[in-house]
Design a protein around this motif. Structure first.
Motif, short mmCIF file in Angstrom:
data_model
loop_
_atom_site.label_atom_id
_atom_site.label_comp_id
_atom_site.label_asym_id
_atom_site.label_seq_id
_atom_site.Cartn_x
_atom_site.Cartn_y
_atom_site.Cartn_z
N THR A 230 21.55 3.36 34.93
CA THR A 230 21.80 2.09 35.63
C THR A 230 20.46 1.47 36.00
O THR A 230 19.66 2.08 36.70
CB THR A 230 22.65 2.30 36.89
N LEU A 231 20.23 0.25 35.51
CA LEU A 231 18.98 -0.47 35.75
C LEU A 231 19.21 -1.66 36.67
O LEU A 231 20.27 -2.30 36.61
CB LEU A 231 18.39 -0.96 34.43
N GLN A 232 18.22 -1.98 37.47
CA GLN A 232 18.25 -3.22 38.26
C GLN A 232 17.16 -4.14 37.72
O GLN A 232 15.99 -3.77 37.63
CB GLN A 232 18.00 -2.95 39.74
N ILE A 233 17.57 -5.36 37.35
CA ILE A 233 16.65 -6.32 36.78
C ILE A 233 16.52 -7.52 37.71
O ILE A 233 17.52 -8.14 38.08
CB ILE A 233 17.13 -6.77 35.38
N GLU A 234 15.29 -7.82 38.09
CA GLU A 234 14.99 -8.95 38.96
C GLU A 234 14.72 -10.19 38.11
O GLU A 234 14.32 -10.09 36.95
CB GLU A 234 13.75 -8.64 39.81
N PRO A 235 14.91 -11.41 38.70
CA PRO A 235 14.66 -12.65 37.95
C PRO A 235 13.28 -12.69 37.30
O PRO A 235 13.11 -13.17 36.17
CB PRO A 235 14.81 -13.73 39.01
N GLY A 236 12.26 -12.19 38.00
CA GLY A 236 10.91 -12.26 37.45
C GLY A 236 10.61 -11.23 36.38
O GLY A 236 9.56 -11.31 35.72
N ASP A 237 11.51 -10.26 36.18
CA ASP A 237 11.24 -9.19 35.23
C ASP A 237 11.23 -9.65 33.78
O ASP A 237 10.70 -8.96 32.91
CB ASP A 237 12.28 -8.07 35.39
N LEU A 238 11.85 -10.81 33.53
CA LEU A 238 12.00 -11.26 32.14
C LEU A 238 10.92 -12.24 31.71
O LEU A 238 10.89 -12.65 30.55
CB LEU A 238 13.38 -11.90 31.93
N GLU A 239 10.05 -12.64 32.61
CA GLU A 239 9.10 -13.69 32.30
C GLU A 239 8.18 -13.33 31.14
O GLU A 239 7.95 -14.13 30.24
CB GLU A 239 8.28 -14.04 33.55
N SER A 240 7.61 -12.13 31.17
CA SER A 240 6.67 -11.77 30.10
C SER A 240 7.36 -11.71 28.75
O SER A 240 6.83 -12.22 27.74
CB SER A 240 6.00 -10.42 30.40
N GLU A 241 8.59 -11.11 28.70
CA GLU A 241 9.33 -11.06 27.44
C GLU A 241 9.72 -12.46 26.97
O GLU A 241 9.67 -12.77 25.78
CB GLU A 241 10.59 -10.20 27.59
N VAL B 282 22.87 -12.44 31.57
CA VAL B 282 21.74 -13.23 31.13
C VAL B 282 21.62 -14.48 31.99
O VAL B 282 20.53 -14.91 32.38
CB VAL B 282 21.86 -13.60 29.64
N ASP B 283 22.77 -15.10 32.30
CA ASP B 283 22.77 -16.30 33.15
C ASP B 283 22.52 -15.95 34.61
O ASP B 283 21.81 -16.66 35.32
CB ASP B 283 24.10 -17.04 33.01
N GLN B 284 23.11 -14.85 35.09
CA GLN B 284 22.99 -14.47 36.50
C GLN B 284 21.56 -14.13 36.89
O GLN B 284 21.10 -14.44 37.99
CB GLN B 284 23.90 -13.29 36.81
N VAL B 285 20.82 -13.46 35.97
CA VAL B 285 19.50 -12.95 36.32
C VAL B 285 18.48 -14.07 36.53
O VAL B 285 17.38 -13.84 37.06
CB VAL B 285 19.01 -11.97 35.24
N ALA B 286 18.82 -15.29 36.15
CA ALA B 286 17.90 -16.41 36.38
C ALA B 286 17.70 -16.65 37.87
O ALA B 286 16.66 -17.15 38.31
CB ALA B 286 18.44 -17.67 35.71
N GLU B 287 18.69 -16.28 38.70
CA GLU B 287 18.60 -16.53 40.14
C GLU B 287 18.73 -15.26 40.98
O GLU B 287 18.20 -15.21 42.10
CB GLU B 287 19.69 -17.52 40.56
N ASN B 288 19.45 -14.24 40.48
CA ASN B 288 19.71 -13.05 41.28
C ASN B 288 19.43 -11.77 40.49
O ASN B 288 19.49 -11.77 39.25
CB ASN B 288 21.18 -13.03 41.74
N ALA B 289 19.15 -10.72 41.25
CA ALA B 289 19.01 -9.41 40.61
C ALA B 289 20.35 -8.94 40.07
O ALA B 289 21.39 -9.20 40.68
CB ALA B 289 18.46 -8.40 41.61
N VAL B 290 20.35 -8.28 38.93
CA VAL B 290 21.59 -7.78 38.33
C VAL B 290 21.42 -6.30 37.98
O VAL B 290 20.30 -5.81 37.82
CB VAL B 290 21.98 -8.57 37.05
N GLU B 291 22.56 -5.63 37.88
CA GLU B 291 22.56 -4.24 37.46
C GLU B 291 23.16 -4.13 36.06
O GLU B 291 24.15 -4.80 35.75
CB GLU B 291 23.36 -3.37 38.44
#
Length: 457
Positions: free
Chosen positions: A17-28, A102-111
């Motif tokens: 189980t991973l937690q992804i923050e909105p900023g985690d995707l910026e580099s990718e 994919v849409d949710q992580v733009a504003e909130n952390a998701v699991e």
């Protein structure tokens, strides 16, 4: 991005189980846009000159999905390295869940939940400085004479006869049709079938006896029963076959004399010279058989003494590899499984699955030994090995052969196979093999395995 939990679902399965923050995707996301910007070509813009804003309007959903998947893959890889997890294949996740998040992580952390196939921890038994008994593999003068007789058989010629009926040892040409009930058996039906060494070959005796005492041109008809171990035997079906046909030709087989003239026909000056060549060939074959026996002894010891649950995903990979390899071999030899009965096809499938399980286990054990010993496959070794395979298949263009392997997704499997061969050679070089006799050789292998267990304990 962080790992919230790793659950052991089964010995070879983990749920991460991973937690992804909105900023985690910026580099990718930035990397994806950079690559897209180099290749994108839209109406009115040259390749690589499309404005970023326009790319975002057209491709942002796709880019965010790719960035999300890349981020998850990177997080899994990092977590596996930190926790010493040996992952097999690709992480598996719910596509619909990814789409929603994919849409949710733009504003909130998701699991995100990811399923992983892993190799459970295991230890290999002692694999160096062990002693194994080899079976006796000496050849005698009788073996040399037997080899000469086989060469004599291969050089035999045929004399057609029509003044007597067929007898044992004849070579016949027949037309034959075989039926089971009202169904024709294609594998046993031929317009022209060579029946060699009548009553002396590996065919069913009852079939050959049905052809005895026949004259050229004679029509024949008889029935015979298939034994239960015959490949065409079918449980619950009638196994009495009806045969009809005609004797087309009867031939005597004449063997040449084993003398200097015979040797000259084969390219040698004298029979003694050909006998010396035969002795050298048998010695070469003996060396090859010994090398194979050594590999099997060491590998058998390691596989029997290693306790590990093999991931089903790895077994499936090896199963597909075996199927692919056998399809290539079948095409090269002109064979086909299409005419085989269902029972025989099922037996072969089960054998292939068992072999795939053993190959997968051997891969795990050998990979660990390679890691412990620092063994690896260099680029030059890979190319040289691929070149040998290409030549064996009649392919002269090695670059094309390499590209085909990569296109078909076989590159890693080839590399794995070559590395396993390298480990196998290492094992043979670093163990001791002594000559035993028959049963003692088996006992010796068991004792060697037992000694290895004691050392391990």
């Amino acid at each position: 991005m962080k790992v919230l939990n790793i659950e052991e679902v089964a010995p070879t399965k983990r749920k991460m189980t991973l937690q992804i923050e909105p900023g985690d995707l910026e580099s990718e996301r930035e990397e994806a846009y950079e690559e897209l910007g180099k290749e994108a070509a839209l109406p009115g813009f040259r390749k690589g000159k499309v404005p970023r804003k326009l790319l975002e309007l057209r491709f942002d959903k796709t880019i965010r999905r790719e960035a999300f998947a890349d981020a998850v893959g990177k997080a899994v890889k990092d977590a596996a390295k930190e926790r010493d997890l040996h992952i097999i294949g690709r992480p598996d996740f719910d596509e619909s869940e990814i789409e929603a998040k994919v849409d949710q992580v733009a504003e909130n952390a998701v699991e995100v939940n990811v399923s992983l196939d892993v190799v459970p921890p295991f230890e290999v038994p002692p694999y160096k400085d062990q002693k194994f008994n080899l079976p006796p593999l000496e050849f005698t003068e009788e073996d040399i004479e037997a080899s000469l007789r086989r060469a004599q058989e291969e050089e035999a010629y045929y004399v057609a006869v029509d003044d007597r009926p067929t007898r044992e040892g004849d070579f016949l040409l027949i037309e034959v049709k075989t039926t089971r009930g009202d169904k024709e058996i294609e594998a046993l039906t031929h317009q022209r079938l060579m029946v060699g060494d009548l009553c002396g070959g590996e065919r069913l005796e009852v079939f050959d006896k049905g052809l005895l005492g026949r004259v050229k041109g004679e029509q024949f008809e008889f029935d015979y029963d298939l034994p239960s171990d015959h490949p065409l035997f079918e449980e619950g079906e009638t196994n009495t076959l009806h045969v009809t046909g005609r004797i087309q030709q009867i031939n005597d087989r004449v063997l040449p004399n084993l003398d200097d003239e015979f040797a000259k026909d084969l390219g040698y000056e004298t029979l003694d010279q050909y006998r010396a060549f035969t002795r050298n060939q048998l010695e070469y074959q003996r060396s090859a058989v010994l090398a194979g026996a050594k590999r099997r002894l060491v590998e058998g010891h390691l596989l029997s003494k290693t306790e590990v649950t093999v991931p089903a995903a790895l077994v499936q990979t090896h199963y597909l590899w075996l199927k692919y390899s056998r399809e290539i071999e079948a095409r090269e030899s002109g064979e086909s499984e299409a005419s085989l009965p269902t029972q025989e096809k099922r037996r072969r499938e089960l054998e292939t699955m068992y072999e795939a399980e053993q190959d997968a286990k051997r891969t795990l054990v050998f990979a660990k030994i390679a890691e412990l010993e620092g063994l690896s496959l260099s680029d030059d070794e890979y190319i040289d090995s691929m070149a040998r395979i290409a030549r064996s298949q009649g392919e002269k263009d090695i670059d094309k052969f390499l590209a085909d392997a990569e296109r078909k997704g076989l590159e890693n499997l080839y590399k794995e196979s070559f590395l396993m061969s390298k480990v196998s050679r290492f094992l043979v070089e670093n163990n001791e093999f002594v000559k035993g006799s028959g049963a003692e050789a088996d006992d010796g292998a068991k004792e060697s395995s037992s000694d290895a267990n004691e050392e391990k304990d």
